[in-house]
Design a protein around this motif. Structure first.
Motif, PDB file in Angstrom:
ATOM      1  N   GLU A  93       0.823  -1.207   0.000  1.00 32.66           N
ATOM      2  CA  GLU A  93       0.000   0.000   0.000  1.00 32.66           C
ATOM      3  C   GLU A  93       0.855   1.254   0.000  1.00 32.66           C
ATOM      4  N   MET A  94       0.322   2.288  -0.606  1.00 37.12           N
ATOM      5  CA  MET A  94       0.972   3.590  -0.611  1.00 37.12           C
ATOM      6  C   MET A  94      -0.119   4.651  -0.617  1.00 37.12           C
ATOM      7  N   SER A  95      -0.014   5.627   0.273  1.00 35.72           N
ATOM      8  CA  SER A  95      -1.032   6.669   0.346  1.00 35.72           C
ATOM      9  C   SER A  95      -1.068   7.475  -0.945  1.00 35.72           C
ATOM     10  N   PHE A  96      -2.197   8.121  -1.187  1.00 34.90           N
ATOM     11  CA  PHE A  96      -2.365   8.894  -2.419  1.00 34.90           C
ATOM     12  C   PHE A  96      -1.297   9.979  -2.528  1.00 34.90           C
ATOM     13  N   GLN A  97      -1.050  10.699  -1.421  1.00 36.08           N
ATOM     14  CA  GLN A  97      -0.055  11.776  -1.453  1.00 36.08           C
ATOM     15  C   GLN A  97       1.358  11.226  -1.614  1.00 36.08           C
ATOM     16  N   ALA A  98       1.641  10.089  -0.968  1.00 34.93           N
ATOM     17  CA  ALA A  98       2.961   9.471  -1.121  1.00 34.93           C
ATOM     18  C   ALA A  98       3.164   8.993  -2.550  1.00 34.93           C
ATOM     19  N   CYS A  99       2.093   8.512  -3.167  1.00 30.99           N
ATOM     20  CA  CYS A  99       2.165   8.053  -4.547  1.00 30.99           C
ATOM     21  C   CYS A  99       2.488   9.223  -5.478  1.00 30.99           C
ATOM     22  N   LEU A 100       1.836  10.365  -5.260  1.00 29.58           N
ATOM     23  CA  LEU A 100       2.122  11.547  -6.069  1.00 29.58           C
ATOM     24  C   LEU A 100       3.555  12.022  -5.851  1.00 29.58           C
ATOM     25  N   THR A 101       4.015  11.941  -4.605  1.00 35.15           N
ATOM     26  CA  THR A 101       5.386  12.357  -4.297  1.00 35.15           C
ATOM     27  C   THR A 101       6.395  11.465  -5.011  1.00 35.15           C
ATOM     28  N   GLN A 102       6.161  10.156  -4.959  1.00 39.87           N
ATOM     29  CA  GLN A 102       7.050   9.226  -5.656  1.00 39.87           C
ATOM     30  C   GLN A 102       7.058   9.497  -7.156  1.00 39.87           C
ATOM     31  N   MET A 103       5.870   9.675  -7.734  1.00 41.64           N
ATOM     32  CA  MET A 103       5.756   9.976  -9.154  1.00 41.64           C
ATOM     33  C   MET A 103       6.527  11.256  -9.495  1.00 41.64           C
ATOM     34  N   PHE A 104       6.383  12.285  -8.667  1.00 43.34           N
ATOM     35  CA  PHE A 104       7.024  13.570  -8.923  1.00 43.34           C
ATOM     36  C   PHE A 104       8.548  13.434  -8.952  1.00 43.34           C
ATOM     37  N   PHE A 105       9.129  12.789  -7.942  1.00 48.26           N
ATOM     38  CA  PHE A 105      10.589  12.693  -7.861  1.00 48.26           C
ATOM     39  C   PHE A 105      11.155  11.729  -8.902  1.00 48.26           C
ATOM     40  N   THR A 106      10.400  10.696  -9.252  1.00 45.97           N
ATOM     41  CA  THR A 106      10.867   9.765 -10.285  1.00 45.97           C
ATOM     42  C   THR A 106      10.999  10.470 -11.622  1.00 45.97           C
ATOM     43  N   HIS A 107       9.940  11.157 -12.036  1.00 41.21           N
ATOM     44  CA  HIS A 107       9.981  11.851 -13.321  1.00 41.21           C
ATOM     45  C   HIS A 107      10.894  13.073 -13.281  1.00 41.21           C
ATOM     46  N   LEU A 108      10.933  13.755 -12.132  1.00 37.83           N
ATOM     47  CA  LEU A 108      11.805  14.931 -12.007  1.00 37.83           C
ATOM     48  C   LEU A 108      13.271  14.544 -12.192  1.00 37.83           C
ATOM     49  N   SER A 109      13.704  13.456 -11.542  1.00 35.55           N
ATOM     50  CA  SER A 109      15.094  13.038 -11.666  1.00 35.55           C
ATOM     51  C   SER A 109      15.407  12.546 -13.071  1.00 35.55           C
ATOM     52  N   PHE A 110      14.414  11.938 -13.740  1.00 33.62           N
ATOM     53  CA  PHE A 110      14.632  11.491 -15.115  1.00 33.62           C
ATOM     54  C   PHE A 110      14.859  12.685 -16.045  1.00 33.62           C
ATOM     55  N   ILE A 111      14.017  13.710 -15.933  1.00 29.35           N
ATOM     56  CA  ILE A 111      14.156  14.893 -16.784  1.00 29.35           C
ATOM     57  C   ILE A 111      15.443  15.643 -16.445  1.00 29.35           C
ATOM     58  N   ALA A 112      15.781  15.727 -15.153  1.00 29.96           N
ATOM     59  CA  ALA A 112      17.026  16.391 -14.750  1.00 29.96           C
ATOM     60  C   ALA A 112      18.235  15.659 -15.331  1.00 29.96           C
ATOM     61  N   GLU A 113      18.204  14.319 -15.298  1.00 30.87           N
ATOM     62  CA  GLU A 113      19.318  13.544 -15.850  1.00 30.87           C
ATOM     63  C   GLU A 113      19.426  13.752 -17.358  1.00 30.87           C
ATOM     64  N   SER A 114      18.294  13.840 -18.037  1.00 31.93           N
ATOM     65  CA  SER A 114      18.304  14.095 -19.467  1.00 31.93           C
ATOM     66  C   SER A 114      18.941  15.451 -19.765  1.00 31.93           C
ATOM     67  N   THR A 115      18.619  16.453 -18.952  1.00 35.98           N
ATOM     68  CA  THR A 115      19.201  17.781 -19.121  1.00 35.98           C
ATOM     69  C   THR A 115      20.714  17.753 -18.911  1.00 35.98           C
ATOM     70  N   ILE A 116      21.160  16.999 -17.911  1.00 40.78           N
ATOM     71  CA  ILE A 116      22.595  16.888 -17.629  1.00 40.78           C
ATOM     72  C   ILE A 116      23.319  16.190 -18.779  1.00 40.78           C
ATOM     73  N   LEU A 117      22.707  15.149 -19.334  1.00 41.45           N
ATOM     74  CA  LEU A 117      23.316  14.457 -20.475  1.00 41.45           C
ATOM     75  C   LEU A 117      23.456  15.392 -21.677  1.00 41.45           C
ATOM     76  N   LEU A 118      22.466  16.264 -21.872  1.00 41.68           N
ATOM     77  CA  LEU A 118      22.562  17.257 -22.948  1.00 41.68           C
ATOM     78  C   LEU A 118      23.720  18.215 -22.690  1.00 41.68           C
ATOM     79  N   ALA A 119      23.860  18.666 -21.433  1.00 37.57           N
ATOM     80  CA  ALA A 119      24.963  19.561 -21.092  1.00 37.57           C
ATOM     81  C   ALA A 119      26.311  18.869 -21.293  1.00 37.57           C
ATOM     82  N   MET A 120      26.382  17.585 -20.983  1.00 35.76           N
ATOM     83  CA  MET A 120      27.626  16.834 -21.175  1.00 35.76           C
ATOM     84  C   MET A 120      27.959  16.691 -22.658  1.00 35.76           C
ATOM     85  N   ALA A 121      26.941  16.538 -23.492  1.00 33.32           N
ATOM     86  CA  ALA A 121      27.173  16.469 -24.936  1.00 33.32           C
ATOM     87  C   ALA A 121      27.715  17.799 -25.447  1.00 33.32           C
TER      88      ALA A 121
END
Length: 316
Positions: A93-121
């Motif tokens: 089980e995961m609370s609704f707010q915890a689920c949104l928090t997990q979703m937020f940080f998962t996608h946020l870190s993915f987009i941030a990593e993509s931005t860093i890879l672009l900067a490295m290129a």
């Protein structure tokens, strides 16, 4: 029994099933997941420690690598612990707010990593195609701005999804056949039209990591063109060597991520457990392999790791 907030029709918690259809394999799957996560934690923490303690590594390329390690740690740690908890039947089980928090940080870190890879290129492009301007372009202030831009960009992309999900009624639907919470996985439980969520997710994917891939591709075309114009074979080999590790990381990061994204939306004939497996691959495989690839491909990192960890300058 999971209680419901009847006034908002939002579930107080979600029940995550893991890989639906492969429940009998959860215990077996937990072993490679746990080992891969352990390698990801150790590899990225060691890499961060070495870069932080060795002043000779306080250069743009290695500072970008440190940012990448942080993004990898957030990406894997946002999802894998809950996945292991499901596999081991500790808590599904995961609370609704915890689920949104997990979703937020998962996608946020993915987009941030993509931005860093672009900067490295772009870093590799300037280093190879315009080396005389490298030190004036990639200052420490510039590196700090890139890091802040990566965070701000990913925050601006992901923050609206919280409200897009909170506005939806779920009518008691709280069972999610997934190992962690992600945007469309939550939205598909709603008992209302989710066209806005679908199109927002599609647009942000094309305009953030999708655009990054195009720009990275352009930078590498220009890099290869400059490399093949070099008269010295040694210079060409050295230039290709500096880019090879970054190219490997890019392939490992984007290939499973985009495959998961497009099969989730268009691959209706692909079994659901394959979708879930792909979703786990792109949050676990790159964080595990990135420090390994950069350590194996970069002689200076190998030497400094050997000095810091084993007190010797020997190259592995």
């Amino acid at each position: 029994m999971v209680a419901l907030n009847q006034t908002s029709l939002q579930p107080t918690s979600f029940l995550l099933l893991g890989m639906a259809g492969l429940e009998d394999l959860h215990a077996s799957l937990s072993i490679p997941f746990f080992l891969m996560y352990l390698v990801a934690l150790l590899g990225n923490f060691i890499l961060l420690f070495v870069i932080a303690t060795e002043r000779s590594l306080h250069e743009p390329m290695y500072l970008f690598l440190a940012m990448l390690a942080v993004a990898d740690l957030v990406l894997s740690s946002s999802t894998v612990p809950k996945t292991l908890s499901i596999f081991w039947s500790l808590s599904k089980e995961m609370s609704f707010q915890a689920c949104l928090t997990q979703m937020f940080f998962t996608h946020l870190s993915f987009i941030a990593e993509s931005t860093i890879l672009l900067a490295m290129a772009f870093d590799r492009y300037v280093a190879i195609c315009n080396p005389l301007r490298y030190t004036t372009v990639f200052t420490h202030l510039m590196i700090a701005k890139v890091g802040l831009t990566a965070i701000a960009r990913s925050f601006c992309v992901m923050f609206p999804t919280i409200f897009l999900l909170q506005r939806l009624p779920y009518c008691g639907h709280n069972v999610m056949p997934h190992t962690y919470c992600e945007h469309m996985g939550i939205a598909r439980l709603a008992c209302a039209n989710i066209s806005v969520n679908i199109w927002y997710g599609f647009a942000t994917t094309l305009l953030s990591p999708g655009l990054d891939v195009v720009l990275i591709g352009v930078s590498y075309i220009l890099i290869l063109r400059a490399v093949f114009r070099l008269s010295s074979k040694d210079a060409r080999r050295k230039a290709v060597g500096t880019c090879s590790s970054h190219a490997c990381v890019i392939l490992m990061f984007y290939t499973p991520a985009f495959f998961s994204f497009f099969t989730h939306r268009f691959g209706h004939n692909i079994p659901h457990h394959v979708h879930i497996l792909l979703a786990n691959v792109y949050v676990l495989l790159p964080p595990m392999l990135n420090p390994i690839v950069y350590t194996l491909k970069n002689k200076l990192i190998r030497e400094k790791m050997s000095q810091v960890l084993f007190g010797t300058g020997a190259v592995w």
